[in-house]
Design a protein around this motif. Structure first.
Motif, mmCIF file in Angstrom:
data_model
loop_
_atom_site.group_PDB
_atom_site.id
_atom_site.type_symbol
_atom_site.label_atom_id
_atom_site.label_comp_id
_atom_site.label_asym_id
_atom_site.label_seq_id
_atom_site.Cartn_x
_atom_site.Cartn_y
_atom_site.Cartn_z
ATOM 1 N N PRO A 196 -5.391 7.425 7.536
ATOM 2 C CA PRO A 196 -5.146 8.696 8.404
ATOM 3 C C PRO A 196 -4.437 9.848 7.271
ATOM 4 N N THR A 197 -4.449 10.880 7.768
ATOM 5 C CA THR A 197 -4.439 12.090 6.901
ATOM 6 C C THR A 197 -3.590 13.125 7.744
ATOM 7 N N ARG A 212 0.815 -1.130 0.104
ATOM 8 C CA ARG A 212 -0.223 0.209 0.107
ATOM 9 C C ARG A 212 0.883 1.349 0.032
ATOM 10 N N ARG A 213 0.325 2.362 -0.412
ATOM 11 C CA ARG A 213 0.981 3.647 -0.525
ATOM 12 C C ARG A 213 0.329 4.699 0.087
ATOM 13 N N VAL A 214 1.338 5.892 -0.023
ATOM 14 C CA VAL A 214 0.589 7.157 0.525
ATOM 15 C C VAL A 214 0.203 8.178 -0.662
ATOM 16 N N ALA A 215 -0.826 8.650 -0.841
ATOM 17 C CA ALA A 215 -1.397 9.485 -1.850
ATOM 18 C C ALA A 215 -1.304 10.633 -1.319
ATOM 19 N N THR A 232 -5.314 0.582 -2.048
ATOM 20 C CA THR A 232 -3.849 0.349 -2.067
ATOM 21 C C THR A 232 -3.349 1.694 -1.447
ATOM 22 N N VAL A 233 -4.408 2.524 -1.056
ATOM 23 C CA VAL A 233 -3.899 3.786 -0.502
ATOM 24 C C VAL A 233 -3.949 3.558 1.122
ATOM 25 N N ALA A 234 -2.980 3.867 1.810
ATOM 26 C CA ALA A 234 -2.653 3.530 3.272
ATOM 27 C C ALA A 234 -2.944 4.779 4.023
ATOM 28 N N ALA A 235 -2.674 6.113 3.345
ATOM 29 C CA ALA A 235 -2.856 7.184 4.034
ATOM 30 C C ALA A 235 -2.387 8.216 3.033
ATOM 31 N N VAL A 236 -3.038 9.573 3.436
ATOM 32 C CA VAL A 236 -3.035 10.637 2.592
ATOM 33 C C VAL A 236 -2.565 11.913 3.200
ATOM 34 N N MET A 237 -1.800 12.509 2.350
ATOM 35 C CA MET A 237 -1.040 13.768 2.744
ATOM 36 C C MET A 237 -1.572 15.043 1.759
ATOM 37 N N LEU A 238 -1.919 15.978 2.289
ATOM 38 C CA LEU A 238 -2.227 17.284 1.802
ATOM 39 C C LEU A 238 -1.090 18.312 1.753
ATOM 40 N N TRP A 243 5.496 10.438 8.771
ATOM 41 C CA TRP A 243 4.510 9.911 9.408
ATOM 42 C C TRP A 243 3.439 9.250 8.718
ATOM 43 N N ALA A 244 3.289 9.557 7.534
ATOM 44 C CA ALA A 244 2.345 8.860 6.703
ATOM 45 C C ALA A 244 2.569 7.313 6.320
ATOM 46 N N ARG A 245 3.868 7.054 6.013
ATOM 47 C CA ARG A 245 4.467 5.959 5.650
ATOM 48 C C ARG A 245 4.517 4.917 6.635
ATOM 49 N N GLN A 246 4.213 5.314 8.025
ATOM 50 C CA GLN A 246 4.192 4.194 8.910
ATOM 51 C C GLN A 246 2.720 3.344 8.881
ATOM 52 N N PHE A 247 1.653 3.910 8.021
ATOM 53 C CA PHE A 247 0.760 3.111 8.046
ATOM 54 C C PHE A 247 0.555 2.156 6.789
ATOM 55 N N THR A 248 1.649 2.295 6.079
ATOM 56 C CA THR A 248 1.735 1.426 4.825
ATOM 57 C C THR A 248 1.718 -0.075 4.877
#
Length: 263
Positions: free
Chosen positions: A106-107, A21-24, A56-62, A201-206
Motif C-alpha cells: 500500500p502507498t 515490518r516498517r514504512v519506507a 521488511t517494508v509493509a507500506a510506502v509513503m511519498l 495511515w501507512a503504519r496500519q499495515f505493518t
C-alpha cells in the motif's frame, strides 16, 4: 547514491517488539520547488523497485517537504528536446511516473504546498492521497503545449472522464476543498499534520497480511481484467502462511485476532 531522491527506512530494532515490518519513506529532494526531470523520476522509480522486493517494508509513503510536494515538470529540460528525443524517452518516463502503482505494498502520497504536473501524476499512482488544506493541485501541461504523459487514464478512472477532461483541457489549479469534493484526494488535514497523517495511515499495515494486500492491489491495478486476475490471486493465497493463520484465527477468535507473518 541518488541525487534528488532519498529513501528513509527506520531501523527494525527501533520498532515495537511485536512489529517486524516498517514504512519506507521516499522523499523528493530537489529544492526549492522539487521540479521533476528525467533523472529525478528515474531515481524515484529505482528506489521504488528496491523497496518493492524488501520483505521488511509493509507500506510506502511519498513526500516532498513541508513547503512543496512538487511544483511540476522541469520545463527547461523539456524545452530542449527534439521530437525524436521525446519519442525515445516517453515509454521509460511514463513507466517511471507510475512507479507507485506497481509497488505491491500500500502507498500514500503526503502532499504539501503544490502538487502539479508530473508531481500530481506521481501522486495519482498512490493508493491514498493526503493533503494540507492549503494545497493546490493541477495538471497544467496544456498551458505549455503538452499533455500529461502518465496521468490521464488514472485521473479519469479516479474522478470520472468529465471532470478529468476539465482539469486536463483547462490546466487549471484545484484547491483543497474542491479536490476533496472531486475525489481527487482522500483526506484533507492542517498543513502541519500532513506527514504524520500519512505515516499513521501507512503504519496500519505493518502487521497486516502482506501477500493478501499485494493480491488486492494487483486486482485493482488490473482494471478491466480484474475479474480474471482476482481468480488467480485468490487461488494463489491458499499457498500462503498468512492465509492459514488468518482463517484459523478467524474461526477460533473472530476477525482482527490474527498475528500475520507476512508470508
Amino acid at each position: 547514491m541518488a541525487e534528488f531522491v532519498t529513501l528513509e527506512l527506520p531501523a527494525l530494532k527501533a520498532l515495537p517488539p511485536d512489529t517486524a515490518r516498517r514504512v519506507a519513506v521516499l522523499r523528493i529532494a530537489r529544492p526549492p520547488m522539487n521540479l521533476l526531470n528525467a533523472q529525478l523520476v528515474r531515481e524515484l522509480a529505482e528506489a521504488a523497485d528496491a523497496v518493492a522486493t524488501d520483505p521488511t517494508v509493509a507500506a510506502v509513503m511519498l513526500y516532498g517537504d513541508e513547503r512543496v510536494f512538487s511544483a511540476g515538470d522541469d520545463l527547461t529540460e523539456l524545452a530542449g528536446l527534439s521530437e525524436d528525443q521525446a519519442r525515445a524517452m516517453a515509454a521509460d518516463l511514463q513507466r517511471d511516473l507510475g512507479c507507485l502503482a506497481r509497488l505491491p505494498q500500500p502507498t500514500v502520497a503526503a502532499i504539501s504546498g503544490y502538487c502539479l504536473g508530473g508531481g500530481l501524476e506521481l501522486a495519482l499512482g498512490a493508493d491514498r492521497r493526503i493533503i494540507g488544506d492549503n494545497v493546490k493541485l493541477g495538471l497544467p501541461q496544456i498551458k505549455a503545449g503538452l499533455i500529461p504523459l502518465a496521468g490521464i487514464r488514472r485521473l479519469s478512472l479516479l474522478i470520472g472522464p468529465g471532470p478529468a477532461k476539465d482539469l486536463v483541457y483547462s490546466g487549471r489549479f484545484v484547491e483543497a476543498e474542491e479536490a476533496g469534493t472531486l475525489g481527487l484526494v482522500d483526506e484533507v488535514v492542517p498543513p502541519d499534520d500532513v506527514y504524520t497523517a500519512a505515516l499513521k495511515w501507512a503504519r496500519q499495515f505493518t502487521d497486516g497480511p502482506a501477500r493478501a494486500l499485494a493480491a488486492a492491489k494487483a486486482v485493482f491495478e488490473a482494471g478491466p481484467h480484474g475479474l480474471d486476475r482476482a481468480q488467480t490471486e485468490w487461488s494463489d493465497l491458499f499457498a500462503t502462511e498468512d492465509r492459514r493463520i488468518g482463517t484459523e484465527s478467524y474461526l477460533a477468535d473472530g476477525p482482527g485476532s490474527a498475528a500475520f507473518v507476512g508470508r
